[in-house]
Write an enzyme that holds these catalytic residues in place. Structure first.
Site, PDB file in Angstrom:
ATOM      1  N   CYS A   1       2.733  -0.982  -8.702  1.00 44.87           N
ATOM      2  CA  CYS A   1       3.884  -0.554  -7.894  1.00 44.87           C
ATOM      3  C   CYS A   1       5.162  -0.527  -8.718  1.00 44.87           C
ATOM      4  O   CYS A   1       6.112   0.151  -8.366  1.00 44.87           O
ATOM      5  CB  CYS A   1       4.039  -1.422  -6.667  1.00 44.87           C
ATOM      6  SG  CYS A   1       3.585  -3.114  -6.939  1.00 44.87           S
TER       7      CYS A   1
ATOM      8  N   GLY B   1       0.827  -1.204   0.000  1.00 45.28           N
ATOM      9  CA  GLY B   1       0.000   0.000   0.000  1.00 45.28           C
ATOM     10  C   GLY B   1       0.854   1.243   0.000  1.00 45.28           C
ATOM     11  O   GLY B   1       1.984   1.247  -0.517  1.00 45.28           O
ATOM     12  N   SER B   2       0.321   2.290   0.604  1.00 44.85           N
ATOM     13  CA  SER B   2       0.982   3.597   0.511  1.00 44.85           C
ATOM     14  C   SER B   2       2.137   3.714   1.492  1.00 44.85           C
ATOM     15  O   SER B   2       2.204   3.008   2.508  1.00 44.85           O
ATOM     16  CB  SER B   2      -0.037   4.696   0.820  1.00 44.85           C
ATOM     17  OG  SER B   2      -0.410   4.634   2.180  1.00 44.85           O
TER      18      SER B   2
ATOM     19  N   GLU C   1       5.402  -3.428   1.436  1.00 44.97           N
ATOM     20  CA  GLU C   1       5.846  -3.067   0.085  1.00 44.97           C
ATOM     21  C   GLU C   1       5.155  -1.756  -0.210  1.00 44.97           C
ATOM     22  O   GLU C   1       3.924  -1.702  -0.272  1.00 44.97           O
ATOM     23  CB  GLU C   1       5.461  -4.204  -0.867  1.00 44.97           C
ATOM     24  CG  GLU C   1       6.115  -4.102  -2.207  1.00 44.97           C
ATOM     25  CD  GLU C   1       5.142  -3.552  -3.214  1.00 44.97           C
ATOM     26  OE1 GLU C   1       5.199  -2.314  -3.419  1.00 44.97           O
ATOM     27  OE2 GLU C   1       4.349  -4.316  -3.752  1.00 44.97           O
TER      28      GLU C   1
ATOM     29  N   GLU D   1       6.273   9.320  -5.856  1.00 37.69           N
ATOM     30  CA  GLU D   1       5.315   8.616  -6.702  1.00 37.69           C
ATOM     31  C   GLU D   1       3.985   9.370  -6.801  1.00 37.69           C
ATOM     32  O   GLU D   1       3.456   9.860  -5.811  1.00 37.69           O
ATOM     33  CB  GLU D   1       5.054   7.234  -6.069  1.00 37.69           C
ATOM     34  CG  GLU D   1       4.085   6.365  -6.834  1.00 37.69           C
ATOM     35  CD  GLU D   1       3.758   5.058  -6.114  1.00 37.69           C
ATOM     36  OE1 GLU D   1       3.942   4.967  -4.871  1.00 37.69           O
ATOM     37  OE2 GLU D   1       3.314   4.122  -6.786  1.00 37.69           O
TER      38      GLU D   1
END
Ligand code: NAP
Length: 502
Positions: A300, A239-240, A263, A389
């Site tokens: 991702c 996730g974030s 991750e 990102e």
């Protein structure tokens, strides 16, 4: 579609509903109502997982392999309904959901094979040396053991492969760990039907029901209670950066700290070297445009930044990317919130004078369409937010004035899931100088390809130095991911009959 969600949690074999509810927000079709997760449900699920560990954690490898294969069978038996509800909830196309389901069941079957073969236990032995002077050496064996109950956070962008029965759950089951899943609020119906599949496999094999629970989301304290529960011994998360870091900090500040395998974010830089640029700018540009916009850029491994030499070849590369993006229209994002976040991310670029807009497009509602910007090396190095990102189909070209500046730019990146080189043979000397930097920064370094599309195999690494992941000795994809939920134990002078069943 015949599947209609009932909106309940699966807690150790029982479907439990009631209490406060939330509604999903499907991209198409009717919304459904779901019971909200609570701290009490987390408590029940974790206690049952601990109870189940005393049998599942010591079960035979063959029985766990059968269980993993049975989950894959049960998912395939629900294939049509899973794709239908998955498409409805996420807005992802049917082909993507079908592919992701195949990846999910393939992953379960691969892990079953690995468990059956037993290599993942990394067994080592130093035989006794009874005559050694001045002291004899005992017999020593190392065997990996499961850590205990694992918490898994379903990811928004992979409703199957990184959710209820995705990579984290498959790895934990393979290791011998019960799992408590916190479902992602964006696809609770998809979570429910996959939980049904896991439940059916549990019933078929008579596995202890506490081996698996799904607590649906809807409330923040579900996730925080889960990672802080004393019975939970490790966490898998995709996730974030913000959410992952908050949960990581909670894990570290527990009375008994536990590993948090998060991750998180990555911009996956791509370095286009001069000879490759001269030889095939157009082809690399088209490939990049396809890779950065696939799944609406919500991957991702999306290559969000390209470092490209200044000069005419670089200019024609940028023009080719812009041309390719023109034909790519708006795509539905996973949630309206993510579409909003995408537009906020875009605004960060629009409001800076030093950023050149190469290709821009407007989108509304839950849609996102591609955007491409360009900056000089100095602008990029002066403003670290440009290297953050933006989740969606937005990318940035950074122009490098010299070969030396490519090295400088490579050094400026924080930890990444991937780094890519586009090169020809004549670029080898420069590539060789970049390699020590890139291998230090990224979990996977690739040449003349695009990082989207992650193979589920024994040599895959999907991880990398922080902030790409919170545990850079690990991978969340591939068979090595099972190691995250194992702990080495040394057995000294142990009679055969006391060694683990494994
Ligand atoms: P997220 O906000 O990090 O949420 C992931 C999970 O963690 C959800 O179950 C969420 O629960 C929980 N969570 C988040 N923050 C928490 C906190 N402070 N305390 C307790 N639980 C917490 O990720 P997302 O919803 O998937 O997407 C949001 C953004 O994350 C995207 O816009 C994107 O920027 C990024 N993202 C990145 C990747 C990647 O692979 N790099 C993948 C997906 C998303 P709740 O239900 O309570 O929110």
């Amino acid at each position: 579609m015949t599947f209609k969600p009932h909106g309940k949690h699966l807690i150790a074999g029982n479907w439990i509903g009631g209490g406060a509810t939330f509604r999903n927000q499907p991209a198409s079709g009717e919304a459904s109502s779901f019971s909200m997760g609570t701290v009490e449900l987390v408590e029940q699920a974790c206690k049952a997982a601990e109870e189940a560990f005393w049998s599942f954690g010591y079960s035979s490898r063959a029985s766990r392999a059968d269980f993993l294969n049975a989950i894959a069978d049960e998912i395939e038996a629900r294939a049509v309904d899973i794709t239908a509800i998955g498409c409805q909830e996420t807005g992802l196309p049917e082909a993507r959901l079908n592919g992701e389901r195949a990846r999910t069941t393939g992953q379960l079957r691969l892990f079953a094979k690995v468990v059956a073969e037993g290599d993942y236990l990394d067994q080592r032995r130093d035989a006794a040396l009874p005559d050694r002077q001045p002291l004899p050496r005992p017999d020593l064996r190392l065997i990996q053991q499961p850590v205990g109950p694992v918490a898994v956070f379903g990811a928004s962008n992979f409703p199957l492969a990184f959710s209820v029965a995705g990579g984290d759950t498959a790895a934990a089951f393979a290791a011998g760990c019960p799992v408590v899943v916190k479902g992602h609020t964006s696809h609770p119906g998809t979570s429910e039907i996959v939980a049904e599949a896991v439940h059916a496999a549990i019933e078929k094999f008579g596995v202890a029901p506490g081996v698996f629970s799904l607590v649906q989301g809807g409330r923040r304290d579900v996730g925080t209670a889960l990672v802080q529960h004393p019975m939970i011994k490790a966490v898998g998360f995709t996730g974030s950066l913000g959410g992952g870091r908050a949960l990581f900090d909670l894990c570290a500040s527990r009375p008994e700290p536990i590993p948090f395998f998060g991750e998180l974010g990555s911009v996956n830089p791509m370095f286009v070297l001069p000879h490759a640029l001269k030889a095939r700018a157009e082809a690399i540009a088209r490939g990049w445009a396809t890779s950065m916009t696939g799944s609406a850029g919500q991957l991702c491994t999306n290559p969000g930044i390209a470092v490209v030499p200044e000069g005419a070849d670089g200019d024609s590369f940028v023009a080719s990317v812009a041309g390719a993006l023109k034909s790519i229209g708006p795509q539905t994002m996973l949630t309206s919130g993510m579409a909003e976040a995408y537009r906020s991310g875009k605004a960060r670029f629009e409001t800076r004078n030093s950023v050149k807009a190469v290709h821009t497009s407007e989108s509304a509602g839950r849609n996102a369409s591609p955007n491409l910007y360009e900056v000089s090396m100095n602008t990029f190095l002066d403003d670290h937010t440009l290297a953050e990102e933006v989740f969606g189909p937005l990318s940035l070209v950074v122009r490098a004035p010299s070969a030396e500046s490519l090295l400088l730019l490579a050094k400026s990146f924080v930890g990444q899931l991937t780094a890519t080189l586009h090169m020809d043979t004549e670029d080898t000397d420069l590539a060789r100088r970049l390699m020590p930097i890139l291998t230090r920064k990224a979990g996977r370094v690739l040449v003349n390809g695009y990082p989207t599309g992650v193979e589920v195999v024994k040599s895959m690494v999907h991880g990398g130095p922080y902030p790409a992941s919170t545990n850079f000795g690990a991978t969340s994809v591939g068979t090595m991911s099972i190691r995250r939920f194992l702990r080495p134990v040394c057995f000294q002078n142990m009679p055969e009959e006391l060694l683990p069943v494994a």
